[in-house]
Design an enzyme around this catalytic site. Structure first.
Site, short mmCIF file in Angstrom:
data_model
loop_
_atom_site.label_atom_id
_atom_site.label_comp_id
_atom_site.label_asym_id
_atom_site.label_seq_id
_atom_site.Cartn_x
_atom_site.Cartn_y
_atom_site.Cartn_z
N THR A 1 10.98 -11.00 9.32
CA THR A 1 11.02 -9.91 8.33
C THR A 1 11.54 -8.64 8.98
O THR A 1 12.39 -7.95 8.41
CB THR A 1 9.62 -9.67 7.73
OG1 THR A 1 9.26 -10.83 6.98
CG2 THR A 1 9.58 -8.46 6.82
N ARG B 1 -7.85 -3.84 8.27
CA ARG B 1 -7.65 -2.55 8.92
C ARG B 1 -8.95 -1.77 8.91
O ARG B 1 -9.81 -1.95 8.04
CB ARG B 1 -6.52 -1.77 8.25
CG ARG B 1 -5.19 -2.27 8.77
CD ARG B 1 -4.04 -1.47 8.25
NE ARG B 1 -3.59 -1.95 6.97
CZ ARG B 1 -2.44 -1.58 6.42
NH1 ARG B 1 -1.66 -0.72 7.02
NH2 ARG B 1 -2.08 -2.07 5.24
N GLN C 1 27.75 2.18 15.52
CA GLN C 1 28.91 1.29 15.41
C GLN C 1 29.58 1.35 14.04
O GLN C 1 30.79 1.26 13.95
CB GLN C 1 28.42 -0.15 15.69
CG GLN C 1 29.51 -1.13 16.03
CD GLN C 1 28.90 -2.49 16.41
OE1 GLN C 1 27.80 -2.57 16.97
NE2 GLN C 1 29.61 -3.55 16.10
N PHE D 1 0.83 -1.21 0.00
CA PHE D 1 0.00 0.00 0.00
C PHE D 1 0.88 1.28 0.00
O PHE D 1 0.89 2.03 -0.99
CB PHE D 1 -0.93 -0.08 1.22
CG PHE D 1 -1.49 1.23 1.68
CD1 PHE D 1 -2.13 2.09 0.79
CD2 PHE D 1 -1.39 1.60 3.02
CE1 PHE D 1 -2.66 3.30 1.23
CE2 PHE D 1 -1.92 2.80 3.47
CZ PHE D 1 -2.54 3.66 2.57
N TYR E 1 4.96 -8.13 15.80
CA TYR E 1 5.08 -6.89 15.03
C TYR E 1 5.74 -5.81 15.89
O TYR E 1 6.75 -5.22 15.50
CB TYR E 1 3.69 -6.46 14.58
CG TYR E 1 3.64 -5.24 13.69
CD1 TYR E 1 4.06 -5.31 12.36
CD2 TYR E 1 3.15 -4.03 14.17
CE1 TYR E 1 3.98 -4.19 11.53
CE2 TYR E 1 3.07 -2.92 13.34
CZ TYR E 1 3.48 -3.00 12.03
OH TYR E 1 3.40 -1.89 11.21
N ASN F 1 8.13 -9.69 -1.76
CA ASN F 1 7.83 -11.12 -1.89
C ASN F 1 6.33 -11.36 -2.14
O ASN F 1 5.87 -12.49 -2.13
CB ASN F 1 8.30 -11.91 -0.65
CG ASN F 1 7.48 -11.57 0.58
OD1 ASN F 1 6.69 -10.63 0.57
ND2 ASN F 1 7.67 -12.32 1.65
N LEU G 1 20.59 -9.72 0.11
CA LEU G 1 20.32 -9.10 -1.20
C LEU G 1 21.54 -8.28 -1.59
O LEU G 1 22.00 -7.44 -0.80
CB LEU G 1 19.09 -8.19 -1.07
CG LEU G 1 18.70 -7.40 -2.32
CD1 LEU G 1 18.16 -8.33 -3.41
CD2 LEU G 1 17.64 -6.34 -1.98
N GLY H 1 1.50 -7.55 -0.65
CA GLY H 1 1.48 -6.61 -1.77
C GLY H 1 0.92 -7.29 -3.01
O GLY H 1 0.70 -8.50 -3.01
N TYR I 1 23.75 0.13 14.09
CA TYR I 1 24.53 0.23 12.83
C TYR I 1 24.99 1.67 12.62
O TYR I 1 26.08 1.92 12.10
CB TYR I 1 23.71 -0.26 11.63
CG TYR I 1 23.92 -1.73 11.32
CD1 TYR I 1 23.27 -2.71 12.05
CD2 TYR I 1 24.79 -2.15 10.30
CE1 TYR I 1 23.46 -4.06 11.79
CE2 TYR I 1 24.98 -3.50 10.02
CZ TYR I 1 24.32 -4.45 10.77
OH TYR I 1 24.53 -5.78 10.50
#
Ligand code: NAD
Ligand code: UDP
Ligand code: UDP
Length: 323
Positions: free
Chosen positions: A101, A195, A171, A22, A154, A43, A72, A47, A168
């Site tokens: 995820t 929703r 560091q 979305f 979540y 994936n 990736l 979506g 990240y």
């Protein structure tokens, strides 16, 4: 070392994970309209191709079917990490995958950003505040989250992702932009994702009962997707010292019962109200304190709930006729 840089036309190569979702599809469209090259990675868990089919004819748009819990290797200038199911129905469908995820996905995208020196945006969420004891919620509030409930995959996944982003950054010097997105709505919401805005609109159009969970006195504040995409892009372009976390959303708060009434009024529907049990850990109230976004970016949402709902209702009327 990232050798792919902005060319002389100012065009950047931008990765959008969750780009077929979305918000992601609106973001891809906006970035293409701004003259950039967009690599959409998705994936297709929540979506769909339909969300991006109109972009496929653009030679600067590319799609890769890929799950970001796996590494990736691509070369880009900027990364927007949006991949993650966002509706409670979808993220609770496979809760382990939801945490993977958020967490493995964040590690991979941050590893990628680190290797190529790309700036990275994280779509975090107001859910990091859980069922908030402070209202409205400022970024300094640490939240009230149940670590073992049905929403935890979540909420805690996104909280851990924020930790990873800031580690990240500290560091490894990765340039980060962490946004806490509050309830957002608009065209291309999934009609069945559970929703509240999409549920109520679809129910009103189809003259089905409007399902109110609990007594409808819980509150939310809803932001129209175009306003949200504007601030996401502005945030990414801001100076590197502005890392967030940054609340983004529309502070206009209302009860779920009032939302139902507004949708009935705009659609002219005569659907009845059907009261159902409140799901566990459902936050009682939620409203962003957006003073930081106002101060740092000069941003303010401009679409009223009425205007945004009208556009969303028009979208669903067309969608339901065609499907
Ligand atoms: P959405 O479900 O429509 O989009 C998520 C996209 O991510 C989908 O296209 C899905 O197929 C893809 N995806 C899921 N898991 C993936 C994986 N492992 N690898 C690759 N792709 C994957 O949801 P949305 O409303 O567009 O939300 C986008 C982002 O914004 C999410 O990260 C969500 O947590 C965040 N967010 C949204 C809201 C909101 O109100 N919509 C509020 C707060 C935060
Ligand atoms: N990674 C990736 N693409 C890259 C570089 C890294 O997907 O271009 C992933 C890879 O799976 C790695 C993770 O990101 O495990 C974290 O990378 P980092 O360099 O931080 O850690 P390490 O490689 O030491 O595990
Ligand atoms: N809700 C509702 N009826 C529905 C769907 C949701 O009353 O058909 C309520 C839900 O219990 C919550 C609010 O609306 O209090 C917002 O729900 P949503 O799933 O949209 O988002 P979130 O809970 O993540 O804010």
């Amino acid at each position: 070392m990232n050798v792919i840089r902005k060319n002389i036309m100012g065009r950047k190569r931008i990765l959008v994970t969750g780009g077929a979702g979305f918000i992601g599809s609106h973001l891809c469209e906006r970035l293409l309209n701004d003259g950039h090259e967009v690599l959409c990675v998705d994936n297709f868990f929540t979506g769909s191709r339909e969300n991006i089919v109109h972009l496929l004819k653009n030679p600067y748009f590319e799609v890769i079917r890929h799950d970001i819990t796996f590494p990736l290797y691509v070369e880009v200038d900027e990364i927007y990490n949006l991949a993650c199911p966002a509706s409670p129905v979808h993220y609770q469908h496979d809760p382990v995958q939801t945490t993977k995820t958020s967490v493995h996905g964040a590690i991979n995208m941050l590893g990628l950003a680190k290797r190529i020196g790309a700036k990275i945006f994280q779509a975090s969420t107001s859910e990091v505040y859980g069922d908030p004891e402070i209202h409205p919620q400022p970024e300094s509030y640490w939240g009230n989250v149940n670590p073992i409930g049905r929403r935890s995959c979540y909420d805690e996944g996104k909280r851990c992702a924020e930790t990873l982003f800031f580690d990240y950054h500290r560091q490894h010097g990765v340039k980060i932009k962490v946004a806490r997105i509050f309830n957002t709505y608009g065209p291309r919401m999934h009609p069945d994702d559970g929703r509240v805005v999409s549920n109520f609109i679809v129910q009103a159009i189809l003259s089905r009962p409007i399902t109110i969970y609990g007594d409808g006195s819980q509150t939310r504040a809803f932001c129209y997707v175009e306003d949200l995409v504007d601030v996401i892009v502005q945030f990414m372009a801001s100076e590197d010292s502005i890392t967030g976390p940054l609340n983004i959303g529309n502070p206009a708060e209302l009860t779920i019962l009032d939302l139902a009434k507004k949708i009935l009024e705009i659609t002219g529907s005569e659907s009845e109200l059907l009261f159902r049990p409140l799901p566990s850990d459902d936050p009682r109230r939620r409203r962003p304190d957006i003073s930081r976004a106002r101060k740092l970016l000069g941003w303010e949402p401009t679409t009223s709930l009425e205007k945004g709902l009208e556009k969303t209702i028009q979208y669903f009327q067309k969608y339901l006729k065609a499907n």
